[in-house]
Scaffold this motif. Sequence first.
Motif, PDB file in Angstrom:
ATOM      1  N   HIS A   1       0.847  -1.197   0.000  1.00  0.00           N
ATOM      2  CA  HIS A   1       0.000   0.000   0.000  1.00  0.00           C
ATOM      3  C   HIS A   1       0.884   1.250   0.000  1.00  0.00           C
ATOM      4  O   HIS A   1       2.121   1.164   0.030  1.00  0.00           O
TER       5      HIS A   1
ATOM      6  N   GLY B   1      -2.073  -0.430  -8.690  1.00  0.00           N
ATOM      7  CA  GLY B   1      -3.030   0.339  -7.903  1.00  0.00           C
ATOM      8  C   GLY B   1      -3.860   1.334  -8.685  1.00  0.00           C
ATOM      9  O   GLY B   1      -4.438   2.249  -8.102  1.00  0.00           O
TER      10      GLY B   1
ATOM     11  N   ASP C   1      -5.942   2.404  -0.460  1.00  0.00           N
ATOM     12  CA  ASP C   1      -4.583   2.826  -0.119  1.00  0.00           C
ATOM     13  C   ASP C   1      -3.576   2.422  -1.194  1.00  0.00           C
ATOM     14  O   ASP C   1      -2.433   2.083  -0.887  1.00  0.00           O
TER      15      ASP C   1
ATOM     16  N   VAL D   1      -3.596  -0.219  -3.153  1.00  0.00           N
ATOM     17  CA  VAL D   1      -3.419  -1.639  -3.434  1.00  0.00           C
ATOM     18  C   VAL D   1      -4.797  -2.294  -3.536  1.00  0.00           C
ATOM     19  O   VAL D   1      -5.737  -1.879  -2.854  1.00  0.00           O
TER      20      VAL D   1
END
Lengths: 191, 277
Positions: B106, B141, B158, B160
């Motif tokens: 993340h 992401g 975040d 991810v």
Amino acid sequence: MLAITIIMSMILVNNYVLAQFLGICPFLGVSKKLDSAFGMGVAVIFVMVLATLATWPIMQVLNKFDIAYLQTVVFILVIASLVQLVEMLLKKYIPSLHKALGVFLPLITTNCAVLGVCISNIDSGYGYFLSICNAIGAGVGFLLAMVLFAGVRSKLENENGVPEAFKGVPLTLITAAMLSLAFMGFSGLFQ
Amino acid sequence: MLTPILIVVAVGLVCAAILTIASKVFFVPVDETFANLRAELPGANCGACGYNGCDDYANALAEDHSLSCSLCPVGGADVAAKLAEVLGVEAGSADKEVAVVMCNGHKDAAKTIMEYKGVQTCSAAKQFFGGLSACPHGCIGLGDCAAACDFDAIHICDGVAVVNRDNCVGCGVCAKTCPNSVIKIQTAKNLVVVQCKNTDKGAVARKACSNACIGCGKCAKTCKFEAITVENNVATIDPVKCKNCGMCAKECPTGAINNMRIKKAPAAKPAEAKVEA
């Protein structure tokens, strides 16, 4: 002799895919694997000959009533019904062939190369026999283009040296263009 | 004026008549089992069973009764049981499968190395820059998976991708979409997962992401069931041998192994300390 000239010229010089740019959709879409490309090509030969057999007499009727401008509409109607009929026949009597051709058969209904053959038969003023030769030549030409292209593509698929930006569609289009260029070399071979 | 209309109508009628007669004469009876099987399938046409849509799967089942009834992950055990009932065979076990994101990089863990303003898809970012973070193996992401999911089961939290296990049907569309192949499909009963696929050496991996697997092998030593192997600097859990005890997750020094049973707050404390370092 004329028949052979017509067939050879449709295969090499006036190849429907590579010189006249008809039927590009299946050419790019169904050419990933060699065996399916071959299946598609054989199905196209079959349908082209059948469509010519059916549309040439119909054109004579249209000419008689002086309504040749309805050619496109009537031809599409006839070709679509014909393909449906052939599919039913195959399903009933030759299920193995029906299975092998699979989804390609209905796909051919919308292949412009088939309509192209029927119309070019009329425009070139061919008789019934020469029209059929023309259809056979066009079909074999399509098969040749499909098989060549599929062979090249399946080799390129496993190639590691292809730059990232060329992978996939760009490379496919470039390959198609080069194949088309190569076929330009045949121009002038036959009339 | 009238002749062309009449002729086109006549051609149409003749074609219609021929087709109608032909469909009667050349009628091929549709397999009744096929119709029944098709009725039980969910009709999502996602292709997760390996066939071209529900029709194709039903067709294959009707022709070959020895084929597994439990290939449909959308329908799960219910549909498998119904299909088996139609065919009159024993239902195979259909464990529910879910997507697992093999990355926990993340925002606070994986270092971002650029400010990306290009096309906002993972595949574009991957193609032009090989990803946005220091780790070339992890989740980019930008949410290609979330856009591909038909079931609203995967989202970017975040930076991810995170799977919502209740919504996920395990169709595997996200796994196919992910340009980094970060997502895998696994049985839902496996709750302990290695959330890293960085194959770089320990120090390099750790520099790129504080949650990376460094291949230290502590988990493999801890595991009592010999379910973990460390290969290419990354740990792998054998889903068959794993008993979900969670000892490896406790032992892992970086947080690469996670126990899904414990709901953790995202971006836990080790992240802060390591970002500074």
